[in-house]
Design a protein around this motif. Structure first.
Motif, PDB file in Angstrom:
ATOM      1  N   ILE A  21      35.067  49.844  33.327  1.00 31.19           N
ATOM      2  CA  ILE A  21      33.792  49.589  34.011  1.00 31.19           C
ATOM      3  C   ILE A  21      34.022  48.708  35.237  1.00 31.19           C
ATOM      4  O   ILE A  21      33.505  48.985  36.322  1.00 31.19           O
ATOM      5  CB  ILE A  21      32.774  48.969  33.038  1.00 31.19           C
ATOM      6  CG1 ILE A  21      32.318  50.027  32.035  1.00 31.19           C
ATOM      7  CG2 ILE A  21      31.587  48.378  33.781  1.00 31.19           C
ATOM      8  CD1 ILE A  21      31.549  49.482  30.851  1.00 31.19           C
ATOM      9  N   TYR A  22      34.799  47.642  35.073  1.00 26.80           N
ATOM     10  CA  TYR A  22      35.078  46.774  36.217  1.00 26.80           C
ATOM     11  C   TYR A  22      35.919  47.484  37.272  1.00 26.80           C
ATOM     12  O   TYR A  22      35.754  47.256  38.470  1.00 26.80           O
ATOM     13  CB  TYR A  22      35.753  45.478  35.774  1.00 26.80           C
ATOM     14  CG  TYR A  22      34.773  44.490  35.198  1.00 26.80           C
ATOM     15  CD1 TYR A  22      33.870  43.830  36.030  1.00 26.80           C
ATOM     16  CD2 TYR A  22      34.729  44.233  33.846  1.00 26.80           C
ATOM     17  CE1 TYR A  22      32.947  42.937  35.505  1.00 26.80           C
ATOM     18  CE2 TYR A  22      33.809  43.343  33.311  1.00 26.80           C
ATOM     19  CZ  TYR A  22      32.923  42.697  34.154  1.00 26.80           C
ATOM     20  OH  TYR A  22      32.008  41.824  33.636  1.00 26.80           O
ATOM     21  N   ALA A  23      36.821  48.369  36.832  1.00 29.79           N
ATOM     22  CA  ALA A  23      37.650  49.103  37.795  1.00 29.79           C
ATOM     23  C   ALA A  23      36.804  50.079  38.608  1.00 29.79           C
ATOM     24  O   ALA A  23      37.121  50.369  39.770  1.00 29.79           O
ATOM     25  CB  ALA A  23      38.774  49.844  37.071  1.00 29.79           C
ATOM     26  N   LEU A  24      35.726  50.594  38.012  1.00 21.53           N
ATOM     27  CA  LEU A  24      34.869  51.541  38.730  1.00 21.53           C
ATOM     28  C   LEU A  24      34.097  50.887  39.866  1.00 21.53           C
ATOM     29  O   LEU A  24      33.540  51.578  40.715  1.00 21.53           O
ATOM     30  CB  LEU A  24      33.905  52.217  37.760  1.00 21.53           C
ATOM     31  CG  LEU A  24      34.528  53.293  36.872  1.00 21.53           C
ATOM     32  CD1 LEU A  24      33.533  53.792  35.842  1.00 21.53           C
ATOM     33  CD2 LEU A  24      35.066  54.441  37.712  1.00 21.53           C
ATOM     34  N   ARG A  25      34.051  49.569  39.909  1.00 23.44           N
ATOM     35  CA  ARG A  25      33.426  48.880  41.034  1.00 23.44           C
ATOM     36  C   ARG A  25      34.262  49.022  42.301  1.00 23.44           C
ATOM     37  O   ARG A  25      33.769  48.805  43.396  1.00 23.44           O
ATOM     38  CB  ARG A  25      33.244  47.398  40.716  1.00 23.44           C
ATOM     39  CG  ARG A  25      32.253  47.157  39.610  1.00 23.44           C
ATOM     40  CD  ARG A  25      32.130  45.685  39.333  1.00 23.44           C
ATOM     41  NE  ARG A  25      31.158  45.463  38.276  1.00 23.44           N
ATOM     42  CZ  ARG A  25      30.851  44.286  37.790  1.00 23.44           C
ATOM     43  NH1 ARG A  25      31.438  43.202  38.290  1.00 23.44           N
ATOM     44  NH2 ARG A  25      29.979  44.166  36.838  1.00 23.44           N
ATOM     45  N   LEU A  26      35.525  49.367  42.115  1.00 20.90           N
ATOM     46  CA  LEU A  26      36.446  49.577  43.232  1.00 20.90           C
ATOM     47  C   LEU A  26      36.723  51.076  43.353  1.00 20.90           C
ATOM     48  O   LEU A  26      36.523  51.818  42.400  1.00 20.90           O
ATOM     49  CB  LEU A  26      37.758  48.830  42.980  1.00 20.90           C
ATOM     50  CG  LEU A  26      37.650  47.317  42.779  1.00 20.90           C
ATOM     51  CD1 LEU A  26      38.956  46.772  42.243  1.00 20.90           C
ATOM     52  CD2 LEU A  26      37.273  46.656  44.084  1.00 20.90           C
ATOM     53  N   PRO A  27      37.211  51.524  44.493  1.00 27.54           N
ATOM     54  CA  PRO A  27      37.543  52.951  44.609  1.00 27.54           C
ATOM     55  C   PRO A  27      38.733  53.296  43.720  1.00 27.54           C
ATOM     56  O   PRO A  27      39.733  52.576  43.697  1.00 27.54           O
ATOM     57  CB  PRO A  27      37.874  53.120  46.089  1.00 27.54           C
ATOM     58  CG  PRO A  27      38.174  51.756  46.603  1.00 27.54           C
ATOM     59  CD  PRO A  27      37.427  50.791  45.740  1.00 27.54           C
ATOM     60  N   ILE A  28      38.607  54.405  42.969  1.00 27.20           N
ATOM     61  CA  ILE A  28      39.715  54.810  42.104  1.00 27.20           C
ATOM     62  C   ILE A  28      40.403  56.074  42.603  1.00 27.20           C
ATOM     63  O   ILE A  28      41.416  56.475  42.057  1.00 27.20           O
ATOM     64  CB  ILE A  28      39.278  54.996  40.637  1.00 27.20           C
ATOM     65  CG1 ILE A  28      38.268  56.128  40.503  1.00 27.20           C
ATOM     66  CG2 ILE A  28      38.751  53.717  40.047  1.00 27.20           C
ATOM     67  CD1 ILE A  28      38.030  56.558  39.079  1.00 27.20           C
ATOM     68  N   ALA A  40      42.241  52.244  40.919  1.00 26.42           N
ATOM     69  CA  ALA A  40      42.892  53.371  40.261  1.00 26.42           C
ATOM     70  C   ALA A  40      43.798  52.935  39.118  1.00 26.42           C
ATOM     71  O   ALA A  40      43.693  53.444  37.998  1.00 26.42           O
ATOM     72  CB  ALA A  40      43.689  54.191  41.280  1.00 26.42           C
ATOM     73  N   PHE A  41      44.691  52.017  39.389  1.00 27.25           N
ATOM     74  CA  PHE A  41      45.646  51.603  38.356  1.00 27.25           C
ATOM     75  C   PHE A  41      44.934  50.975  37.155  1.00 27.25           C
ATOM     76  O   PHE A  41      45.186  51.378  36.014  1.00 27.25           O
ATOM     77  CB  PHE A  41      46.686  50.660  38.965  1.00 27.25           C
ATOM     78  CG  PHE A  41      47.812  50.324  38.032  1.00 27.25           C
ATOM     79  CD1 PHE A  41      48.735  51.283  37.666  1.00 27.25           C
ATOM     80  CD2 PHE A  41      47.950  49.041  37.526  1.00 27.25           C
ATOM     81  CE1 PHE A  41      49.778  50.974  36.813  1.00 27.25           C
ATOM     82  CE2 PHE A  41      48.984  48.727  36.669  1.00 27.25           C
ATOM     83  CZ  PHE A  41      49.896  49.701  36.312  1.00 27.25           C
ATOM     84  N   PRO A  42      44.005  50.015  37.345  1.00 29.21           N
ATOM     85  CA  PRO A  42      43.313  49.453  36.182  1.00 29.21           C
ATOM     86  C   PRO A  42      42.479  50.487  35.427  1.00 29.21           C
ATOM     87  O   PRO A  42      42.409  50.452  34.200  1.00 29.21           O
ATOM     88  CB  PRO A  42      42.420  48.361  36.767  1.00 29.21           C
ATOM     89  CG  PRO A  42      42.919  48.094  38.129  1.00 29.21           C
ATOM     90  CD  PRO A  42      43.666  49.299  38.571  1.00 29.21           C
ATOM     91  N   PHE A  43      41.857  51.418  36.156  1.00 32.18           N
ATOM     92  CA  PHE A  43      41.030  52.413  35.488  1.00 32.18           C
ATOM     93  C   PHE A  43      41.867  53.317  34.598  1.00 32.18           C
ATOM     94  O   PHE A  43      41.556  53.522  33.427  1.00 32.18           O
ATOM     95  CB  PHE A  43      40.254  53.258  36.508  1.00 32.18           C
ATOM     96  CG  PHE A  43      39.447  54.347  35.861  1.00 32.18           C
ATOM     97  CD1 PHE A  43      38.208  54.055  35.309  1.00 32.18           C
ATOM     98  CD2 PHE A  43      39.933  55.643  35.778  1.00 32.18           C
ATOM     99  CE1 PHE A  43      37.469  55.049  34.692  1.00 32.18           C
ATOM    100  CE2 PHE A  43      39.202  56.641  35.163  1.00 32.18           C
ATOM    101  CZ  PHE A  43      37.965  56.346  34.622  1.00 32.18           C
ATOM    102  N   TRP A  44      42.924  53.882  35.155  1.00 35.51           N
ATOM    103  CA  TRP A  44      43.737  54.819  34.382  1.00 35.51           C
ATOM    104  C   TRP A  44      44.514  54.117  33.273  1.00 35.51           C
ATOM    105  O   TRP A  44      44.741  54.697  32.202  1.00 35.51           O
ATOM    106  CB  TRP A  44      44.657  55.613  35.306  1.00 35.51           C
ATOM    107  CG  TRP A  44      43.865  56.520  36.197  1.00 35.51           C
ATOM    108  CD1 TRP A  44      43.694  56.390  37.549  1.00 35.51           C
ATOM    109  CD2 TRP A  44      43.093  57.654  35.805  1.00 35.51           C
ATOM    110  NE1 TRP A  44      42.868  57.384  38.013  1.00 35.51           N
ATOM    111  CE2 TRP A  44      42.476  58.171  36.958  1.00 35.51           C
ATOM    112  CE3 TRP A  44      42.846  58.273  34.589  1.00 35.51           C
ATOM    113  CZ2 TRP A  44      41.652  59.286  36.934  1.00 35.51           C
ATOM    114  CZ3 TRP A  44      42.015  59.387  34.566  1.00 35.51           C
ATOM    115  CH2 TRP A  44      41.429  59.881  35.720  1.00 35.51           C
ATOM    116  N   LEU A  45      44.908  52.890  33.498  1.00 34.53           N
ATOM    117  CA  LEU A  45      45.542  52.110  32.440  1.00 34.53           C
ATOM    118  C   LEU A  45      44.545  51.850  31.314  1.00 34.53           C
ATOM    119  O   LEU A  45      44.876  51.965  30.126  1.00 34.53           O
ATOM    120  CB  LEU A  45      46.076  50.791  33.004  1.00 34.53           C
ATOM    121  CG  LEU A  45      46.970  49.971  32.095  1.00 34.53           C
ATOM    122  CD1 LEU A  45      48.229  50.734  31.732  1.00 34.53           C
ATOM    123  CD2 LEU A  45      47.345  48.673  32.772  1.00 34.53           C
ATOM    124  N   GLY A  46      43.301  51.512  31.676  1.00 38.69           N
ATOM    125  CA  GLY A  46      42.249  51.310  30.684  1.00 38.69           C
ATOM    126  C   GLY A  46      41.961  52.580  29.907  1.00 38.69           C
ATOM    127  O   GLY A  46      41.738  52.542  28.690  1.00 38.69           O
TER     128      GLY A  46
END
Length: 163
Positions: A21-28, A40-46
């Motif tokens: 959710i927090y990673a989606l605040r940034l462009p992924i 991107a990295f935090p989202f896919w790692l999550g």
């Protein structure tokens, strides 16, 4: 043991969702001039962590435990666990002063040579190649600068080559 597996899996799934959710605040997505977006990295790692935790949770409902014994480390394992925890805390404490790469090298030296008892060849190879790989992965590929501490001037020639 199954209750602990399920509780930890659910907690990790919740933590994974928070990361995503927090990673989606940034462009992924992929950004034309800079590469992957900051999230991107935090989202896919999550997402990977979420899927792994879901697999652990699902497995806890499918498999039967071998015994109902509680896992208690034996007396020989406790010093090793404390040694690894001490090395991790020491490495984290050294990052602001010496930088992430030197702290990682010292951690690998302690972990592989002292705790693991591995030979100097393997220890030396991993101590040198791991920070180099991480430099190219984070700093050159993802454009994420890691802390360098007092070693920052040593990286100026590399910055000139890659940036």
């Amino acid at each position: 043991m199954l209750a602990a597996d399920r509780i930890i899996a659910l907690a990790l799934m919740g933590l994974s969702l928070c990361f995503m959710i927090y990673a989606l605040r940034l462009p992924i997505g992929w950004e034309p001039e800079t590469g992957p977006g900051a999230g991107a990295f935090p989202f896919w790692l999550g997402l990977g962590m979420l899927l792994a935790s879901a697999a652990i949770l699902a497995r806890s409902f499918v498999t039967r435990p071998h015994s109902d014994e509680t896992f208690i480390p034996d007396a020989d394992a406790i010093p090793q666990i404390l040694g690894v925890v001490g090395l991790l805390l020491g490495a984290i404490a050294l990052i602001p002063l010496l930088g992430a790469y030197i702290a990682l090298m010292l951690f690998l030296l302690g972990y592989l040579r002292i705790i693991g008892g591995h030979g100097w060849l393997l220890t030396g190879i991993l101590m040198l190649t791991t920070p180099v790989f991480l430099f190219f992965f984070f700093e050159v590929t993802l454009k994420i600068l890691l802390p360098k501490g007092i070693t920052e001037p040593l990286f100026y020639p590399l910055y000139a080559m890659f940036f």
